[in-house]
Design an enzyme around this catalytic site. Sequence first.
Site, PDB file in Angstrom:
ATOM      1  CB  SER A 110      -0.919  -0.020   1.219  1.00  0.00           C
ATOM      2  OG  SER A 110      -0.144  -0.106   2.386  1.00  0.00           O
ATOM      3  CB  SER A 111       1.927   3.789   1.279  1.00  0.00           C
ATOM      4  OG  SER A 111       1.203   3.598   2.443  1.00  0.00           O
ATOM      5  CE  LYS A 120      -4.480   1.520  -4.750  1.00  0.00           C
ATOM      6  NZ  LYS A 120      -5.672   1.215  -3.949  1.00  0.00           N
ATOM      7  N   GLY A 121      -4.001   7.148  -5.147  1.00  0.00           N
ATOM      8  CA  GLY A 121      -4.902   8.302  -5.198  1.00  0.00           C
ATOM      9  C   GLY A 121      -4.323   9.414  -6.046  1.00  0.00           C
ATOM     10  CD  GLU A 146      -7.424   5.474  -5.101  1.00  0.00           C
ATOM     11  OE1 GLU A 146      -7.748   6.671  -5.258  1.00  0.00           O
ATOM     12  OE2 GLU A 146      -6.639   5.105  -4.219  1.00  0.00           O
ATOM     13  CD  GLU A 182      -9.952  -6.563   4.742  1.00  0.00           C
ATOM     14  OE1 GLU A 182      -9.624  -6.189   5.853  1.00  0.00           O
ATOM     15  OE2 GLU A 182      -9.143  -6.975   3.876  1.00  0.00           O
ATOM     16  CE  LYS A 209      16.213  -8.936  -7.840  1.00  0.00           C
ATOM     17  NZ  LYS A 209      16.747  -9.921  -8.818  1.00  0.00           N
ATOM     18  N   GLY A 212      -9.458  19.279  15.614  1.00  0.00           N
ATOM     19  CA  GLY A 212      -9.109  18.229  16.563  1.00  0.00           C
ATOM     20  C   GLY A 212     -10.304  17.832  17.391  1.00  0.00           C
ATOM     21  CB  CYS A 252     -12.491  23.272  13.063  1.00  0.00           C
ATOM     22  SG  CYS A 252     -14.090  22.551  13.471  1.00  0.00           S
ATOM     23  CG  HIS A 272     -12.439  21.731   8.499  1.00  0.00           C
ATOM     24  ND1 HIS A 272     -11.291  21.427   9.187  1.00  0.00           N
ATOM     25  CD2 HIS A 272     -13.467  21.351   9.287  1.00  0.00           C
ATOM     26  CE1 HIS A 272     -11.603  20.871  10.345  1.00  0.00           C
ATOM     27  NE2 HIS A 272     -12.917  20.814  10.441  1.00  0.00           N
ATOM     28  CD  GLU A 277      -8.863  22.245   6.643  1.00  0.00           C
ATOM     29  OE1 GLU A 277      -9.202  23.446   6.751  1.00  0.00           O
ATOM     30  OE2 GLU A 277      -9.096  21.404   7.531  1.00  0.00           O
TER      31      GLU A 277
HETATM   32  N1  GLN Z   1     -14.043  18.739  18.443  1.00  0.00           N
HETATM   33  C1  GLN Z   1     -14.603  19.978  17.972  1.00  0.00           C
HETATM   34  C2  GLN Z   1     -16.081  19.840  17.664  1.00  0.00           C
HETATM   35  O1  GLN Z   1     -16.564  18.750  17.451  1.00  0.00           O
HETATM   36  C3  GLN Z   1     -13.850  20.484  16.746  1.00  0.00           C
HETATM   37  C4  GLN Z   1     -13.928  19.587  15.557  1.00  0.00           C
HETATM   38  C5  GLN Z   1     -12.946  19.923  14.471  1.00  0.00           C
HETATM   39  O2  GLN Z   1     -11.934  20.564  14.723  1.00  0.00           O
HETATM   40  N2  GLN Z   1     -13.198  19.485  13.258  1.00  0.00           N
HETATM   41  O3  GLN Z   1     -16.776  20.827  17.606  1.00  0.00           O
END
Ligand code: GLN
Length: 547
Positions: free
Chosen positions: A23-24, A27-28, A149, A158, A196, A360, A387, A521, A523
Amino acid sequence: MSKKKNTNKKDTKFIFITGGVVSSLGKGIASSALGALLQARGYKVRLRKLDPYINVDPGTMNPFQHGEVFVTNDGAETDLDLGHYERYTGVAAKKTDNVTTGRVYSDVIAKERRGDYLGATVQVIPHITDAIKDFVLSDIEDEDFILCEIGGTVGDIEGLPFLEAIRQLGNELGDERALFIHLTLVPHLGFAGEIKTKPTQHSVKELLSLGIQPQMVLCRCDEALPIEAREKIALFCNLDLKNVISAQNADTIYAVPLVLHENGFDTQVCDHFGLDTSKKPDLSTWKKISDGILKPKNGAVKIGVVGKYIAVPDAYKSITEALVHAGIPNKVEIEIVWIDADGFSEGQLQEVDGILVPGGFGERGVEGKITAIKYARENKVPYFGICFGMQMAVIEAARNLAGLENAGSTEFGVCDHPVVSLMTEWMHGDKVEHRKKNDDMGGTMRLGSYPCSLEKNSKVRKIYGEELVYERHRHRYEINFDYRTNLQVVGMEFTGLSPDGRLPEIVEIKDHPWFIGVQFHPEFQSKPFDPHPLFVSFIEASVKNRG
Ligand code: GLN
C-alpha cells in the site's frame, strides 16, 4: 446508494485502478493525475473511491489509523483520496463518490429487512456485488470518464467483492468502455544493485486469478524504469510494452501529471478507447504550479502546526496541501514545523513565522494548544485557528483576556464558563437539523457546506473580497454566543456569522497583525491552481513576520 437511478449516458467510460504489492504507492495521486491529464485533453471526469473496510464511513476512524477525513460539500465524511481528486481536477466530490464495505452491507441488509429481496438468500454474489456495481454506475451526468480507485491492495480478503464487481462490469461494458489499470511497486534493491519485476508479475497473476487482466501497468519506482524491465513486465503480464508505464518519483506531487504524461500514460489510456491523441494536452498550468513550488523566489517561511496527530502527517493532508498552495502566489517554500501539542518548548514557537492550530477532537493536547495561541496573540505572531483551533482561541481569550477563569468547552465535560458548547438545533437551508449529546458518533456533526456572511469592515471581508462565502464544516460544538459581549469588549470580533446571525463562524482579534479563527475547514477547498484566500493571506502575513 443503489436507490439513485443509473443516469449515465451511453458512452461514459470507466477506468478501474487497482493497487498491488504494497500500500502507500500513491494510487490516489496517480488516479487524480490521470483525471487532470484527461481534463487537459478536454474530457469531463469524475473520480470515485471504493473502500473495502467495514466502517460505514471513515468519520469515526482515528486519524492515526486512517489519516484525515475529507468532507464534501454535501456533507459526506470520506476518504482523504477524495481530497486529492478535488485538488487535481477541481471537481467537487459528492456523497456518491465514496463507498465502503460497511455502507454497501448496511444498505443491502436494510433492504433485506424491508423484504426487498422477496425471499431470496442474500449473498455476496450477486447482492453485494450488484450493490457495488450500482454504486459505480449511479449518479452520472455527462461525464466522459469515471475513474474508480479500489482501495487496499490486491490480495486483501476485504477487497474480493469489489474486484469481482469490477470484473463483471468489465465484461458488461466491454473494452470500449472499460479499462483496468494496475499500480504496482518495482523496487530497486540497493544491496543487489538490481531492479526487481517479480513482485509486479505476482501481483498481476493475483489479479488474473480473479479474472481481471489489467490492460495497463503503472510501475512505481525510484528512477525511470529501464526498457529491459518494462519488456520483462510486458512479457510476463500479457501486455504491450507501451502499456507498461514508468511512474518514477517526482519532485513534487503536482509534477506527477507532467511525469506521467511524459511516459505516455494519458496517450495510452486514450489509445485504449480509440480516442484521437494527435493533439497534445495543454499542461502549462501544471508546469507553472510545479515550478512555483520547486523554484520559489522568496526563500522559505516556517509555519508551526500545533496538533496531536503530528506523527501521521496524513492526518493533516488538506492543511499541508493548502499551505503549499498558498506558497505559490507568495513565491515561498513552505516549511512546516510539526509541534506536538502534548509537549513543546517556547523555543519551538520562537522558531516559526506563523502558527496554525488545526481541527481536533477530545481533551488531550488542549492546554498545549492554548499555550501556543496565547504565545501567538501576545507576540503578534500570525495565528490561524481552524475549527478546534478557533474554539481554543476563544477559550484562550475568555480565560486570559476576559478573565473568565476555567472557561472551556462542554466537549471536555462541565466547566464554569462553557464558551464552546453543544448546539442542539440549527438551520441548514430551510431545514432544521437536530443533535443530542448521546446521538450516534457517526455522521451526526454539522457537516458539509454552509454559508457565512462576512462583516463589513473586517479583515476576512477584505481577504475574501466577498460578502457571502460557502465553507465546509465538520464539528459538534459551536462558540457559545452568550459570551459574545465578554469577548467583544476585550477585542475579539465576530466577523463571520451564519446568515441568520445565530452561529459564530469567524473570530478575529483586532489589535493583532493577523489573528483569525474559523469554525469551518477552508483547507478542503484549496487547489494548487486556486489557493484558498485565507491561506494565501496567512502566508503573506507570516512572510512579513519573518522580517
Ligand atoms: N471537536 C470539535 C467539535 O466537534 C472540533 C472539531 C474539528 O476541529 N473538526 O466541535
